[in-house]
Design a protein around this motif. Structure first.
Motif, PDB file in Angstrom:
ATOM      1  N   LEU A  33      -8.526  -4.053 -62.270  1.00 48.91           N
ATOM      2  CA  LEU A  33      -6.999  -4.283 -61.542  1.00 48.91           C
ATOM      3  C   LEU A  33      -6.070  -4.307 -62.653  1.00 48.91           C
ATOM      4  N   PRO A  34      -5.103  -3.246 -62.762  1.00 46.58           N
ATOM      5  CA  PRO A  34      -3.936  -3.305 -63.676  1.00 46.58           C
ATOM      6  C   PRO A  34      -3.170  -4.554 -63.525  1.00 46.58           C
ATOM      7  N   PRO A  35      -3.036  -4.981 -64.970  1.00 42.94           N
ATOM      8  CA  PRO A  35      -2.159  -6.648 -64.601  1.00 42.94           C
ATOM      9  C   PRO A  35      -0.894  -6.552 -63.857  1.00 42.94           C
ATOM     10  N   GLU A  36      -0.084  -5.257 -64.008  1.00 46.56           N
ATOM     11  CA  GLU A  36       1.043  -5.269 -63.465  1.00 46.56           C
ATOM     12  C   GLU A  36       1.071  -5.290 -61.706  1.00 46.56           C
ATOM     13  N   LEU A  37      -0.204  -5.002 -61.239  1.00 44.16           N
ATOM     14  CA  LEU A  37      -0.478  -4.997 -59.770  1.00 44.16           C
ATOM     15  C   LEU A  37      -0.864  -6.049 -59.130  1.00 44.16           C
ATOM     16  N   ALA A  38      -1.141  -7.190 -59.833  1.00 41.02           N
ATOM     17  CA  ALA A  38      -1.789  -8.395 -59.675  1.00 41.02           C
ATOM     18  C   ALA A  38      -1.166  -9.157 -58.507  1.00 41.02           C
ATOM     19  N   SER A  39       0.087  -8.924 -58.695  1.00 42.87           N
ATOM     20  CA  SER A  39       1.285 -10.094 -57.904  1.00 42.87           C
ATOM     21  C   SER A  39       1.839  -9.086 -56.627  1.00 42.87           C
ATOM     22  N   LEU A  40       1.147  -7.898 -56.417  1.00 36.32           N
ATOM     23  CA  LEU A  40       1.564  -7.153 -55.313  1.00 36.32           C
ATOM     24  C   LEU A  40       1.259  -7.638 -54.020  1.00 36.32           C
ATOM     25  N   PRO A  41       2.245  -7.845 -52.830  1.00 35.19           N
ATOM     26  CA  PRO A  41       2.086  -8.600 -51.750  1.00 35.19           C
ATOM     27  C   PRO A  41       1.081  -7.836 -50.940  1.00 35.19           C
TER      28      PRO A  41
END
Length: 570
Positions: free
Chosen positions: A439-447
């Motif tokens: 999981l790329p870190p920038e996508l972790a908070s993706l709704p």
């Protein structure tokens, strides 16, 4: 509106262009016709002048070769005074006969140089003065009069010229020549004149403009073979000038015509047409302004309000009250938007209730065998491996806490993968399972909608790894493109043949869930993805390099204009 204005402007420009072309063609045709007629008149005038010249030449040669004239001086010596006078009267009468039938001949005279004797049809004693200095035949202009002189002997031997014995002179009628110019003009807008010896002498019945005469004198070319045309423009008039050079006389026969008079009807037509075009332009601008004020502006306003409604602003209203047909249309629009707003409020309530029920159903569908197996593992490992029991209990507690306390409809991609990680960790404690989550870190908070990945991971364990002895690997990879998010769940289990993949795709693509329990989980995930993120989203299947099956959760961003919410904010 723009197309209408473009068409109107194009129509005006096309009309102006066609009129300009037709006007130019008409002007050119009329001018060519006038010039052609003037050239014919000028040629006709020249032909008459050629006849006059021929007549004068003929009389000059005739009397120069006449025997009575040749031998008159010798006969006078032998005759008495009376006979000599009678001989003189006879010669003069013969000179006067051509004048009776010719209007172009003014006088004819004979001058004997050695004796100074002079016979002429003109009784003026000064009439012989032009003859005194003549030494050769040809045309001469003397004292504003045109003469043709013939001399005797009229045939001279080259290199041995003989002295001139007598001169025969034919004087042309100047008034007749000026009157001849009338045949070279069209009407009052035209004039003609003779320009003799370049620019030394001008013969014309009408006054010739000084500037025009000067311009003509500078332009003339001595070409005796054809009629030449010149153009002259001053501050108020346009002229075309025709010139024919008459070489024997060293004279130009010139006719000029003011074209303004002939082109006045075309000029009036041009002015009337331009005035009509200006009127049409004014009327067109008035119609465009009226159309814009009463229709186009209201249509643009209506389109703007529809766009706002399409973007989800259902509280917008049209407050303008135009005094035309749009008043009822705006009222209908406001009523429609109000009804839509109420429907969406009801739909939102129903959707929330439906999602709540769906979430509770998903929570209730958690496989109870998974809980039983986990508890049995804890019991069996309680004495031998307390550390394993602690890990199992921790992951199991986190797993069920996430599921049982899930009370909202949007979670993050990171929390969903955390749930999958708890599940895989529990499976790794009870079975030989290796897993990897990318999981790329920038996508972790993706709704993300809840419980969308875990069913696919559970399917990979139950139908993939457990279906093939020795299979033990599971991977979850997340990638992002400009238009989509791809969640790939892969295993090294038994996989599916191409025919089996096609049947699986057909089964989950149906609008109704498949009968029995097989495939319901994947059908449910696929349907939820399509309902939430659009028909282009959903599940895809393919074989992977391990020989097992890869399941792709494809989530596409909605690009259609007017989406109420972003794809991952639903």
């Amino acid at each position: 509106m723009k197309r209408f204005i473009y068409f109107f402007v194009f129509f005006l420009l096309l009309t102006l262009s066609l009129f300009f072309i037709m006007n130019q063609l008409s002007s050119k045709t009329l001018e060519e016709s006038l010039i052609g007629a003037s050239k014919k008149q000028l040629e006709y005038t020249k032909s008459i002048l050629d006849g006059i010249m021929y007549e004068a030449n003929m009389y000059g040669v005739q009397f120069a070769a006449d025997n009575d004239v040749r031998f008159y001086q010798n006969q006078v010596l032998e005759l008495s005074n009376y006979e000599s006078q009678m001989k003189k009267n006879e010669i003069v009468e013969r000179l006067e006969k051509p004048l009776l039938s010719s209007r172009s001949i003014d006088t004819i005279g004979i001058y004997w140089k050695s004796e100074g004797t002079f016979f002429s049809t003109n009784r003026d004693p000064q009439a012989k003065l032009p003859f005194i200095q003549v030494e050769s035949k040809g045309w001469q202009t003397i004292d504003n009069s045109l003469y043709y002189f013939a001399v005797y002997p009229y045939i001279q031997k080259p290199g041995h010229p003989e002295p001139v014995q007598y001169v025969v002179g034919v004087k042309l009628n100047t008034d007749y020549l000026k009157n001849l110019l009338k045949k070279a003009v069209n009407d009052d807008s035209s004039n003609a004149f003779f320009l003799i010896n370049g620019s030394q002498l001008l013969w014309s019945e009408q006054e010739v403009d000084h500037d025009l005469l000067k311009a003509v004198s500078d332009m003339l070319l001595p070409d005796p073979t054809e009629t030449l045309k010149y153009d002259y423009h001053n501050y108020k008039d346009d002229y075309y000038i025709l010139s024919r050079y008459i070489k024997p006389l060293d004279t130009y026969l010139i006719a000029y015509t003011r074209t303004n008079t002939f082109l006045q009807p075309l000029e009036r037509s041009r002015k009337v047409f331009l005035a009509s075009i200006l009127a049409v332009l004014g009327l067109g601008l008035f119609v465009i302004f009226t159309f814009y004020r009463n229709y186009y502006r209201n249509i643009r306003l209506l389109d703007k309000k529809f766009l706002q409604v399409e973007q989800g602003n259902y509280s917008t209203r049209i407050t303008e009250n135009p005094d035309n047909e749009f008043y009822n249309l705006f009222r209908s629009f406001n009523h429609m938007v109000s009804e839509i707003q109420g429907l969406f409020a009801s739909l939102r309530t129903e959707t929330e209730l439906r999602r709540s029920a769906e979430l509770k159903q998903l929570q209730a569908q958690i496989n109870p065998h998974f809980l039983y197996n986990s508890l049995f593992f804890i019991m069996s490992m309680a004495r031998s491996s307390p550390d394993a029991v602690m890990k199992m209990s921790k992951h199991l507690a986190e797993y069920y806490r996430y599921i049982t306390k899930l009370d909202h409809f949007v979670v993050t991609l990171g929390s969903e993968l955390k749930l999958a990680e708890h599940f895989l960790a529990i499976m790794a404690l009870s079975k030989r399972v290796e897993y990897e989550i990318g999981l790329p870190p920038e996508l972790a908070s993706l709704p993300m909608m809840p419980l969308i990945i875990q069913p696919v991971v559970e399917n990979a364990i139950q139908h993939g790894i457990e279906g093939l002895q020795g299979a033990h690997r599971v991977s979850i990879d997340i990638t992002q493109t400009e238009a989509s998010i791809v969640i790939r769940v892969s295993d090294d289990g038994r996989g599916l043949a191409p025919d089996e993949i096609r049947r699986l795709k057909s089964r989950i693509a149906c609008s109704a869930p498949p009968e029995g329990t097989g495939g319901v989980g994947l059908w449910n995930v696929n349907r939820r993805l399509k309902n939430t993120y659009g028909e282009s989203s959903g599940l895809q299947f393919s074989a992977n390099h391990w020989g097992g099956l890869s399941v792709l959760l494809l989530i596409r961003y909605p690009l259609e204009k007017g989406e109420a919410h972003a794809a991952f904010n639903r």
